[in-house]
Each structure stands twice: as structure tokens, then as C-alpha cells.
Design a protein around this motif. Structure first.
Motif, PDB file in Angstrom:
ATOM      1  N   THR A 270      39.295   3.319  20.275  1.00 34.11           N
ATOM      2  CA  THR A 270      38.211   4.080  19.614  1.00 34.11           C
ATOM      3  C   THR A 270      36.351   4.004  19.733  1.00 34.11           C
ATOM      4  N   ILE A 271      36.021   4.412  19.978  1.00 32.01           N
ATOM      5  CA  ILE A 271      34.415   4.356  20.278  1.00 32.01           C
ATOM      6  C   ILE A 271      34.506   2.389  19.323  1.00 32.01           C
ATOM      7  N   PRO A 272      34.275   2.527  17.615  1.00 32.63           N
ATOM      8  CA  PRO A 272      34.334   1.447  16.864  1.00 32.63           C
ATOM      9  C   PRO A 272      34.656   0.253  16.895  1.00 32.63           C
TER      10      PRO A 272
ATOM     11  N   GLY B 123      41.810   8.167  17.799  1.00 32.71           N
ATOM     12  CA  GLY B 123      41.759   7.823  18.304  1.00 32.71           C
ATOM     13  C   GLY B 123      41.640   9.357  19.908  1.00 32.71           C
ATOM     14  N   ASP B 124      42.358  10.243  19.104  1.00 39.73           N
ATOM     15  CA  ASP B 124      42.657  11.311  19.002  1.00 39.73           C
ATOM     16  C   ASP B 124      41.735  12.413  18.421  1.00 39.73           C
TER      17      ASP B 124
ATOM     18  N   ASP C 145      39.373   8.827  22.103  1.00 39.86           N
ATOM     19  CA  ASP C 145      39.808   7.773  23.948  1.00 39.86           C
ATOM     20  C   ASP C 145      39.340   8.025  24.739  1.00 39.86           C
ATOM     21  N   GLU C 146      38.777   9.399  25.056  1.00 41.32           N
ATOM     22  CA  GLU C 146      37.861  10.500  26.170  1.00 41.32           C
ATOM     23  C   GLU C 146      36.872   9.688  26.538  1.00 41.32           C
TER      24      GLU C 146
ATOM     25  N   ALA D 287      33.943   5.704  29.446  1.00 39.64           N
ATOM     26  CA  ALA D 287      32.327   5.097  29.091  1.00 39.64           C
ATOM     27  C   ALA D 287      32.715   3.958  30.189  1.00 39.64           C
ATOM     28  N   ARG D 288      34.143   3.465  29.949  1.00 34.71           N
ATOM     29  CA  ARG D 288      34.692   1.932  31.167  1.00 34.71           C
ATOM     30  C   ARG D 288      35.313   2.191  32.762  1.00 34.71           C
ATOM     31  N   ALA D 289      34.523   3.878  33.283  1.00 32.71           N
ATOM     32  CA  ALA D 289      35.366   4.647  34.655  1.00 32.71           C
ATOM     33  C   ALA D 289      33.418   4.290  34.684  1.00 32.71           C
ATOM     34  N   ARG D 290      32.286   4.150  34.209  1.00 32.83           N
ATOM     35  CA  ARG D 290      31.697   4.495  34.373  1.00 32.83           C
ATOM     36  C   ARG D 290      30.629   3.180  34.555  1.00 32.83           C
TER      37      ARG D 290
END
Length: 239
Positions: free
Chosen positions: A2-4, A152-153, A169-170, A175-178
Motif C-alpha cells: 500500500t501507499i502507507p 492493497g485493493d 497497490d496499482e 510509481a516503481r515502474a516510473r
């Protein structure tokens, strides 16, 4: 993830290190926030949402703000509390609106005006039906513990331009892909400039790289390459 959880992982063992350095060249403001300081502001926001307004997972917020350090706190606070953020601010439970946009504030049960002046000053003038965010949020605690962990969903962005939504989670995966697309090394420090930048680029991507960001607003005519050099950052031209 998750973002947190992404934020906590990025803060790591040294949350006192810088995360966001903000410049407003129209006012001369420069402010630097560590991971810990941003977490304090985000936690205050989450406590305001949950304890103050009684909102929880499934609620929707509008954040009508420029790229700004307070926007980082608001978004992180909303996502920490499990709220979704609406891309198109209609039919929301709470709205946070920059002081320069209050004339076009979306309709919501609760509307908070957010001052954008240096030193986190309150709104320059009162607006009917609008609560001063910076006055209100300071009364809430620096620590936030959700009633239940954020899933996460859970929706993180809703009312997207082409419809649909994106989950926590998406967003983390994007963010990781970017970060990988931009070639950011772990711990990278980047400089970005603009008013309507995507939070994915200026907030979540540096976070995914466990790095830091120099965010510049009203920087027309500024030598950003020189600033990047002085801040020991890599300049990203995001258009």
C-alpha cells in the motif's frame, strides 16, 4: 504494497533525512521536510479525517491543489486513512482546496481552504462555508493508527478521466515502474518544476526510489540547472 507501506519503507531507518524541498519563486519560500516531518503532517491530516470528520475506508476526498508540500501531506494523509482521491472532484465527502481556487471549490459536506503562503499561514481572508485547514489540522496528533490496516485493493484514485479507478497497490506498482523508467537509482534526489504535475511523478516516484525531491513552483526564469546543482539533485523535465 500500500501507499502507507511504501512511505514507511522509504523512510526506513533514518526518517530524519530530507524527503521534500519546496521552492516558491513567487514568494521566495524555501522549506525542507524530512520523511518524519511529512509523516507528522500526514498523520495530523489522517486524524482530522477519521477522528474529526468520522470518515473511513470507502470515503472520497477531493484535493484541488497545485504541486506543493501541503499537497504531499494531504494526499499521504488521505491514503493513510484509506480514503480515495477523486481526479474529478464531484460527489466527494471532503474537499481540500488551495486558497487561490476557493472561488471554484467543489461541493462537499466539508470544504477546507488551504493557505499557500510561506510559513504555513492561515487563509488571508474568511470564506463562507470554508474551514481553514491549517488552523484546524494543528489541533490533531502527530501519530495515526488506523482502525484497520489499509488494504492493497482499496481504491486510491477514482473518477479518472476515462472512468474507472486505481487501487493502492496499482499506484505503488506504477510509481516503481516510473522510477525504473526514469532511471532513478536508490536514494536518488530529483528536481522537478511545474504547477500541474502528476503526484505520481513528483511525490510517489521519488518515494518509490527511497529518495528525495526538490519541488519548484512559479520557477519561470529561474536557472533550474544551477538550482539542481546546488541541491545536488538531478533535474527531471516532466513537461
Amino acid at each position: 504494497m500500500t501507499i502507507p507501506e511504501l512511505f514507511a519503507a522509504a523512510a526506513g531507518a533514518d526518517p530524519a533525512r530530507p524527503f521534500l524541498t519546496y521552492y516558491d519563486d513567487a514568494t521566495g519560500e524555501r522549506i525542507e521536510l524530512s520523511y518524519l516531518t511529512l509523516a507528522n503532517w500526514a498523520n495530523k491530516t489522517a486524524n482530522l479525517l477519521v477522528d474529526g470528520l468520522g470518515l473511513d475506508a470507502g470515503s472520497v476526498a477531493a484535493v484541488d491543489m497545485p504541486a506543493h508540500w501541503l499537497t504531499a501531506a494531504l494526499l499521504t494523509g488521505c491514503w493513510s486513512a484509506g480514503l480515495a482521491v477523486a481526479h474529478e472532484p464531484s460527489d466527494v465527502d471532503v474537499a481540500f482546496v488551495g486558497e487561490d481556487r476557493l472561488g471554484e471549490a467543489p461541493k462537499a459536506p466539508e470544504v477546507f481552504g488551504v493557505g499557500l503562503r510561506p510559513m504555513a499561514l492561515r487563509l488571508a481572508q474568511e470564506h463562507p462555508g470554508v474551514v481553514d485547514f491549517l488552523t484546524e489540522v494543528r489541533t490533531y496528533g502527530d501519530h495515526f493508527r488506523p482502525v484497520a490496516p489499509v488494504a492493497g485493493d482499496a481504491p486510491a484514485l477514482v473518477a479518472l478521466p476515462r472512468g474507472g479507478q486505481r487501487t493502492q497497490d496499482e499506484i505503488v506498482a506504477s510509481a516503481r515502474a516510473r522510477a525504473q523508467e526514469l532511471g532513478l537509482a536508490p536514494g536518488a534526489r530529483v528536481l522537478v518544476a511545474g504547477e500541474r504535475l502528476r503526484p505520481l511523478d513528483w511525490l510517489l516516484t521519488p518515494m518509490a526510489a527511497h529518495g528525495s525531491v526538490v519541488l519548484c513552483r512559479n520557477a519561470e526564469g529561474v536557472d533550474l540547472d544551477a538550482r539542481a546543482a546546488s541541491e545536488r539533485a538531478v533535474r527531471l523535465d516532466l513537461g
